[in-house]
Design a protein around this motif. Structure first.
Motif, PDB file in Angstrom:
ATOM      1  N   ALA A  27      -7.466   3.857  -1.362  1.00 35.25           N
ATOM      2  CA  ALA A  27      -7.335   4.533  -2.666  1.00 35.25           C
ATOM      3  C   ALA A  27      -7.430   6.049  -2.478  1.00 35.25           C
ATOM      4  CB  ALA A  27      -8.404   4.037  -3.632  1.00 35.25           C
ATOM      5  N   PHE A  28      -8.325   6.490  -1.611  1.00 39.11           N
ATOM      6  CA  PHE A  28      -8.463   7.911  -1.285  1.00 39.11           C
ATOM      7  C   PHE A  28      -7.155   8.447  -0.707  1.00 39.11           C
ATOM      8  CE2 PHE A  28      -9.308  10.751   2.354  1.00 39.11           C
ATOM      9  CZ  PHE A  28      -9.853  11.851   1.705  1.00 39.11           C
ATOM     10  N   LEU A  29      -6.565   7.705   0.232  1.00 37.97           N
ATOM     11  CA  LEU A  29      -5.300   8.128   0.831  1.00 37.97           C
ATOM     12  C   LEU A  29      -4.183   8.163  -0.204  1.00 37.97           C
ATOM     13  CD1 LEU A  29      -5.376   6.205   4.237  1.00 37.97           C
ATOM     14  CD2 LEU A  29      -5.849   8.645   3.833  1.00 37.97           C
ATOM     15  N   GLU A  30      -4.150   7.192  -1.097  1.00 34.34           N
ATOM     16  CA  GLU A  30      -3.121   7.168  -2.135  1.00 34.34           C
ATOM     17  C   GLU A  30      -3.258   8.371  -3.065  1.00 34.34           C
ATOM     18  OE1 GLU A  30       0.261   6.420  -3.900  1.00 34.34           O
ATOM     19  OE2 GLU A  30      -0.449   5.372  -2.116  1.00 34.34           O
ATOM     20  N   GLU A  31      -4.482   8.767  -3.367  1.00 32.71           N
ATOM     21  CA  GLU A  31      -4.697   9.968  -4.181  1.00 32.71           C
ATOM     22  C   GLU A  31      -4.172  11.212  -3.449  1.00 32.71           C
ATOM     23  OE1 GLU A  31      -8.186  12.842  -5.943  1.00 32.71           O
ATOM     24  OE2 GLU A  31      -8.749  10.844  -5.272  1.00 32.71           O
ATOM     25  N   LEU A  32      -4.434  11.291  -2.155  1.00 35.96           N
ATOM     26  CA  LEU A  32      -3.907  12.416  -1.378  1.00 35.96           C
ATOM     27  C   LEU A  32      -2.377  12.417  -1.400  1.00 35.96           C
ATOM     28  CD1 LEU A  32      -6.225  12.433   1.777  1.00 35.96           C
ATOM     29  CD2 LEU A  32      -6.325  13.957  -0.209  1.00 35.96           C
ATOM     30  N   ARG A  33      -1.777  11.240  -1.282  1.00 34.63           N
ATOM     31  CA  ARG A  33      -0.314  11.128  -1.309  1.00 34.63           C
ATOM     32  C   ARG A  33       0.221  11.612  -2.659  1.00 34.63           C
ATOM     33  NH1 ARG A  33       2.366   8.325   2.183  1.00 34.63           N
ATOM     34  NH2 ARG A  33       0.725   6.810   2.552  1.00 34.63           N
ATOM     35  N   THR A  34      -0.419  11.197  -3.732  1.00 35.39           N
ATOM     36  CA  THR A  34      -0.016  11.595  -5.085  1.00 35.39           C
ATOM     37  C   THR A  34      -0.088  13.109  -5.259  1.00 35.39           C
ATOM     38  OG1 THR A  34      -0.738   9.486  -5.990  1.00 35.39           O
ATOM     39  CG2 THR A  34      -0.540  11.305  -7.543  1.00 35.39           C
ATOM     40  N   GLY A  36       0.441  15.235  -2.944  1.00 38.34           N
ATOM     41  CA  GLY A  36       1.338  15.873  -1.984  1.00 38.34           C
ATOM     42  C   GLY A  36       0.654  16.360  -0.727  1.00 38.34           C
ATOM     43  N   LEU A  37      -0.522  15.804  -0.422  1.00 33.76           N
ATOM     44  CA  LEU A  37      -1.302  16.264   0.729  1.00 33.76           C
ATOM     45  C   LEU A  37      -1.253  15.326   1.927  1.00 33.76           C
ATOM     46  CD1 LEU A  37      -4.486  17.534  -1.167  1.00 33.76           C
ATOM     47  CD2 LEU A  37      -2.459  18.835  -0.455  1.00 33.76           C
ATOM     48  N   LEU A  38      -0.745  14.115   1.741  1.00 35.19           N
ATOM     49  CA  LEU A  38      -0.712  13.136   2.827  1.00 35.19           C
ATOM     50  C   LEU A  38       0.710  12.969   3.337  1.00 35.19           C
ATOM     51  CD1 LEU A  38      -2.339  11.028   4.485  1.00 35.19           C
ATOM     52  CD2 LEU A  38      -1.642   9.357   2.764  1.00 35.19           C
ATOM     53  N   ASP A  39       0.887  13.148   4.630  1.00 34.42           N
ATOM     54  CA  ASP A  39       2.195  12.995   5.253  1.00 34.42           C
ATOM     55  C   ASP A  39       2.405  11.555   5.706  1.00 34.42           C
ATOM     56  OD1 ASP A  39       4.667  13.870   6.167  1.00 34.42           O
ATOM     57  OD2 ASP A  39       3.892  14.558   8.078  1.00 34.42           O
ATOM     58  N   MET A  40       1.438  11.020   6.436  1.00 32.84           N
ATOM     59  CA  MET A  40       1.525   9.646   6.914  1.00 32.84           C
ATOM     60  C   MET A  40       0.131   9.146   7.275  1.00 32.84           C
ATOM     61  SD  MET A  40       3.082  10.174  10.762  1.00 32.84           S
ATOM     62  CE  MET A  40       4.445  11.184  10.244  1.00 32.84           C
ATOM     63  N   ALA A  41      -0.002   7.816   7.346  1.00 31.83           N
ATOM     64  CA  ALA A  41      -1.288   7.212   7.675  1.00 31.83           C
ATOM     65  C   ALA A  41      -1.046   5.822   8.252  1.00 31.83           C
ATOM     66  CB  ALA A  41      -2.169   7.111   6.434  1.00 31.83           C
ATOM     67  N   GLY A  42      -1.989   5.368   9.060  1.00 32.87           N
ATOM     68  CA  GLY A  42      -1.889   4.018   9.585  1.00 32.87           C
ATOM     69  C   GLY A  42      -3.050   3.678  10.493  1.00 32.87           C
ATOM     70  N   GLY A  43      -3.215   2.373  10.687  1.00 29.55           N
ATOM     71  CA  GLY A  43      -4.278   1.883  11.559  1.00 29.55           C
ATOM     72  C   GLY A  43      -3.779   1.679  12.976  1.00 29.55           C
ATOM     73  N   PHE A  44      -4.700   1.738  13.928  1.00 26.68           N
ATOM     74  CA  PHE A  44      -4.362   1.492  15.325  1.00 26.68           C
ATOM     75  C   PHE A  44      -4.197  -0.014  15.548  1.00 26.68           C
ATOM     76  CE2 PHE A  44      -7.035   5.478  16.024  1.00 26.68           C
ATOM     77  CZ  PHE A  44      -5.928   6.312  15.946  1.00 26.68           C
ATOM     78  N   ALA A  45      -3.259  -0.372  16.397  1.00 31.25           N
ATOM     79  CA  ALA A  45      -2.946  -1.779  16.655  1.00 31.25           C
ATOM     80  C   ALA A  45      -4.151  -2.555  17.203  1.00 31.25           C
ATOM     81  CB  ALA A  45      -1.768  -1.890  17.622  1.00 31.25           C
TER      82      ALA A  45
END
Length: 88
Positions: A27-34, A36-45
């Motif tokens: 939810a924190f990352l989605e707020e950053l995306r909204t 315009g502050l988040l470029d990309m995100a993901g978990g390590f395999a």
């Protein structure tokens, strides 16, 4: 070649990581995306953590202030490191 500064955030899970923090973190990352502050995100395999990239940030100090509000930090679930990253 144009260089752009982004901020790479590495999040490494601590022993005893509680998966209940994942939903608030997303939810924190989605707020950053909204915002315009988040470029990309993901978990390590391998499940050891993940990373995200901040954009439209003016300084390392601003990036660190944003990361300090991540639920992963607030709940002590992961160790987060922020690096200024020159992207070409």
């Amino acid at each position: 070649m144009t260089t752009t500064v982004r901020y790479l955030v590495m999040a490494m899970r601590r022993p005893g990581f509680d998966a209940a923090v994942i939903a608030p973190h997303r939810a924190f990352l989605e707020e950053l995306r909204t915002r315009g502050l988040l470029d990309m995100a993901g978990g390590f395999a391998d499940g050891s953590g993940g990373a995200y990239v901040l954009r439209n940030i003016e300084s390392l100090a601003q990036a660190q202030a944003i990361v300090a509000t991540d639920p992963l930090v607030l709940q002590g679930a992961s160790d987060l490191t922020v690096r200024a990253w020159h992207v070409h």
